[in-house]
Write a protein that holds these residues in place. Structure first.
Motif, mmCIF file in Angstrom:
data_model
loop_
_atom_site.group_PDB
_atom_site.id
_atom_site.type_symbol
_atom_site.label_atom_id
_atom_site.label_comp_id
_atom_site.label_asym_id
_atom_site.label_seq_id
_atom_site.Cartn_x
_atom_site.Cartn_y
_atom_site.Cartn_z
ATOM 1 N N GLU A 217 -18.069 -25.328 -48.238
ATOM 2 C CA GLU A 217 -18.129 -24.654 -47.060
ATOM 3 C C GLU A 217 -16.740 -24.549 -46.524
ATOM 4 O OE1 GLU A 217 -20.514 -22.926 -43.959
ATOM 5 O OE2 GLU A 217 -20.976 -23.342 -46.105
ATOM 6 N N VAL A 218 -16.174 -25.410 -46.436
ATOM 7 C CA VAL A 218 -14.642 -25.394 -45.793
ATOM 8 C C VAL A 218 -13.583 -24.855 -46.699
ATOM 9 C CG1 VAL A 218 -15.446 -26.967 -44.128
ATOM 10 C CG2 VAL A 218 -13.907 -27.732 -46.284
ATOM 11 N N GLY A 219 -13.872 -24.189 -47.716
ATOM 12 C CA GLY A 219 -12.841 -23.619 -48.661
ATOM 13 C C GLY A 219 -12.337 -24.373 -49.692
ATOM 14 N N TYR A 220 -12.845 -25.298 -50.248
ATOM 15 C CA TYR A 220 -12.335 -25.990 -51.498
ATOM 16 C C TYR A 220 -12.919 -26.081 -52.765
ATOM 17 C CZ TYR A 220 -9.207 -28.494 -48.176
ATOM 18 O OH TYR A 220 -7.920 -28.693 -47.516
ATOM 19 N N THR A 221 -12.774 -25.643 -53.418
ATOM 20 C CA THR A 221 -13.277 -25.159 -54.822
ATOM 21 C C THR A 221 -13.306 -26.320 -55.837
ATOM 22 O OG1 THR A 221 -11.650 -24.092 -55.915
ATOM 23 C CG2 THR A 221 -13.140 -22.535 -54.812
ATOM 24 N N GLU A 222 -12.495 -27.131 -55.631
ATOM 25 C CA GLU A 222 -12.214 -28.370 -56.256
ATOM 26 C C GLU A 222 -12.396 -29.616 -55.441
ATOM 27 O OE1 GLU A 222 -8.504 -28.721 -58.413
ATOM 28 O OE2 GLU A 222 -8.381 -26.581 -59.007
ATOM 29 N N ILE A 223 -13.531 -30.496 -55.776
ATOM 30 C CA ILE A 223 -13.980 -31.533 -54.998
ATOM 31 C C ILE A 223 -12.920 -32.562 -54.943
ATOM 32 C CG2 ILE A 223 -15.252 -32.569 -57.075
ATOM 33 C CD1 ILE A 223 -16.466 -32.603 -53.441
ATOM 34 N N ASP A 224 -12.347 -32.885 -56.068
ATOM 35 C CA ASP A 224 -11.176 -33.955 -56.219
ATOM 36 C C ASP A 224 -10.133 -33.732 -54.992
ATOM 37 O OD1 ASP A 224 -12.589 -35.264 -57.844
ATOM 38 O OD2 ASP A 224 -11.342 -34.744 -59.651
ATOM 39 N N TRP A 225 -9.690 -32.347 -54.778
ATOM 40 C CA TRP A 225 -8.658 -32.039 -54.068
ATOM 41 C C TRP A 225 -9.078 -32.166 -52.434
ATOM 42 C CZ3 TRP A 225 -3.829 -31.781 -53.688
ATOM 43 C CH2 TRP A 225 -3.073 -31.301 -53.305
ATOM 44 N N PHE A 226 -10.329 -31.788 -52.287
ATOM 45 C CA PHE A 226 -11.086 -32.202 -51.068
ATOM 46 C C PHE A 226 -10.994 -33.531 -50.577
ATOM 47 C CE2 PHE A 226 -14.781 -33.270 -48.657
ATOM 48 C CZ PHE A 226 -14.858 -32.630 -47.171
ATOM 49 N N TYR A 227 -11.562 -34.389 -51.572
ATOM 50 C CA TYR A 227 -11.431 -35.776 -51.345
ATOM 51 C C TYR A 227 -10.016 -36.413 -51.189
ATOM 52 C CZ TYR A 227 -16.159 -36.901 -53.053
ATOM 53 O OH TYR A 227 -17.643 -37.192 -53.030
ATOM 54 N N LYS A 228 -8.842 -35.749 -51.834
ATOM 55 C CA LYS A 228 -7.444 -36.271 -51.238
ATOM 56 C C LYS A 228 -7.330 -35.798 -50.001
ATOM 57 C CE LYS A 228 -2.973 -36.129 -53.284
ATOM 58 N NZ LYS A 228 -2.333 -35.590 -54.224
ATOM 59 N N LYS A 229 -7.557 -34.476 -49.727
ATOM 60 C CA LYS A 229 -7.112 -34.103 -48.416
ATOM 61 C C LYS A 229 -7.828 -34.831 -47.328
ATOM 62 C CE LYS A 229 -3.847 -31.103 -49.398
ATOM 63 N NZ LYS A 229 -2.674 -31.110 -48.864
ATOM 64 N N PHE A 230 -9.017 -35.032 -47.551
ATOM 65 C CA PHE A 230 -9.935 -35.492 -46.457
ATOM 66 C C PHE A 230 -9.542 -36.987 -46.206
ATOM 67 C CE2 PHE A 230 -13.560 -37.686 -44.516
ATOM 68 C CZ PHE A 230 -14.029 -36.681 -43.544
ATOM 69 N N LYS A 231 -9.204 -37.823 -47.157
ATOM 70 C CA LYS A 231 -8.784 -39.096 -46.863
ATOM 71 C C LYS A 231 -7.475 -39.255 -46.310
ATOM 72 C CE LYS A 231 -8.748 -43.717 -48.908
ATOM 73 N NZ LYS A 231 -9.299 -44.604 -50.080
ATOM 74 N N ALA A 232 -6.547 -38.383 -46.625
ATOM 75 C CA ALA A 232 -5.252 -38.224 -46.031
ATOM 76 C C ALA A 232 -5.193 -37.932 -44.458
ATOM 77 C CB ALA A 232 -4.335 -37.243 -46.855
ATOM 78 N N TYR A 233 -6.261 -37.025 -44.215
ATOM 79 C CA TYR A 233 -6.208 -36.460 -42.930
ATOM 80 C C TYR A 233 -7.012 -37.531 -41.839
ATOM 81 C CZ TYR A 233 -7.423 -33.557 -38.964
ATOM 82 O OH TYR A 233 -7.716 -32.878 -37.695
ATOM 83 N N THR A 234 -8.065 -38.358 -42.342
ATOM 84 C CA THR A 234 -8.851 -39.172 -41.605
ATOM 85 C C THR A 234 -8.546 -40.862 -41.724
ATOM 86 O OG1 THR A 234 -10.859 -39.176 -43.068
ATOM 87 C CG2 THR A 234 -10.738 -37.554 -41.701
ATOM 88 N N GLY A 235 -8.130 -40.727 -43.007
ATOM 89 C CA GLY A 235 -7.855 -42.149 -43.350
ATOM 90 C C GLY A 235 -9.038 -42.834 -44.051
#
Length: 249
Positions: A217-235
Motif C-alpha cells: 500500500e505504501v509502494g514497497y514490492t519487497e517486504i524485506d526492504w520495507f521491514y528494513k526501512k520501517f525499522k530504521a525510521y521508527t526504531g
C-alpha cells in the motif's frame, strides 16, 4: 486539449500566430502569453503547459535566449517559429533539443505537421501524466511543489521517482529537486520516505491489514526492504510497532 504558451513580445505577431490555423481542432489551445524569458519561466513554474511556441520574428537573439533559459530548467516541447534559415541559427536551435524550427515564411501546413508530431509524443506519454494534469485543474492556485506533493499522496503505492515526475511535468530534474528542497527543507527522497512511513504507521495502528499488504500500500514490492526501512525510521519492527500501538491504545 494541450495548453500552449506563446512567447512573443509583439501583439500583432501574436494575433497572426493565433489566426494561422485552427489550433483547437489539432488538440492545442494557446492560453498563455509571455513577452520574454522571465515571464515564460514564471508561467512554466505555475501552470501546466504542454508546449512552448517561441516567435523569432521580432528578435532572433532574444528568442534564442528564451529557448536557452527554458531548457536550463524544463524539458517541455519547444517549437521555434519565424526564424531565419541561417545554418548556424538552426544548428544552435537543435542543440537546445527543440521539437522543430520553422523558418520564415511560416506556413500553416508546416506548423500543423509539427503540432501533430508533438501531439503524438504527448499522447504516448505515460498514463501517470493524467494524474498530474488533473491536479492544477482542481486547484489552479497550486504551486509546482504542491502539485508534486499531492501527486505523491495519490500515487504512494506506485514506483515514484523525481526523475519520472520531472519528465511528466516537463521540468529539469536537478532544478525541481533543488526547488523542492528549498521549499520543504528536505530532499524529495526524504519527503517520499517520510510519507510512506507515516502512512504505514497509521495503517499499523488503525487497521488489521497484514504487513505485506501495508508494504504494498505504501509502494514497497519487497517486504524485506520495507521491514528494513520501517525499522530504521521508527526504531522498531513493524510487528513491534503494532504491538506497542495496541498496548497504548
Amino acid at each position: 486539449m494541450y495548453k500552449v504558451l506563446l512567447v512573443d513580445p509583439n501583439r500583432r505577431s501574436r494575433e497572426e500566430t493565433d489566426q494561422l490555423l485552427d489550433w483547437k481542432r489539432l488538440g492545442f489551445d494557446i492560453r498563455a502569453y509571455a513577452d520574454d524569458a522571465s515571464e515564460a519561466l514564471a508561467l512554466l513554474a505555475s501552470e501546466q503547459v504542454s508546449l512552448v511556441l517561441i516567435s523569432l520574428k521580432a528578435a532572433h537573439a532574444d528568442g534564442m535566449r528564451t529557448c536557452e533559459h527554458i531548457r536550463q530548467k524544463s524539458t517541455v516541447p519547444i517549437i521555434l517559429i519565424g526564424g531565419s534559415d541561417d545554418f548556424h541559427m538552426v544548428r544552435r536551435a537543435l542543440a537546445f533539443q527543440v521539437s522543430d524550427y520553422i523558418a520564415e515564411p511560416v506556413q500553416a501546413a508546416d506548423v500543423t505537421a509539427s503540432l501533430l508530431w508533438v501531439k503524438k509524443q504527448l499522447d504516448d506519454a505515460s498514463p501517470l501524466q493524467l494524474s498530474l494534469k488533473a491536479l492544477p485543474k482542481r486547484a489552479p492556485e497550486m504551486s509546482i511543489i504542491d502539485i508534486v506533493k499531492q501527486y505523491v499522496q495519490e500515487q504512494l503505492n506506485q514506483n515514484i521517482t523525481l526523475k519520472k515526475i520531472s519528465a511528466l511535468l516537463h521540468f529539469n530534474c536537478a532544478y525541481l529537486g533543488q526547488k523542492f528542497k528549498d521549499h520543504e527543507n528536505m530532499s524529495f527522497n526524504e519527503y517520499l520516505l517520510q510519507q510512506r512511513m507515516e502512512k504505514a504507521k497509521l495503517l499499523l495502528e488503525q487497521t488489521d491489514m497484514r504487513i505485506y499488504e501495508i508494504a504494498s500500500e505504501v509502494g514497497y514490492t519487497e517486504i524485506d526492504w520495507f521491514y528494513k526501512k520501517f525499522k530504521a525510521y521508527t526504531g522498531a519492527s513493524a510487528n513491534e510497532y503494532r504491538k506497542q500501538s495496541s498496548i497504548t491504545a
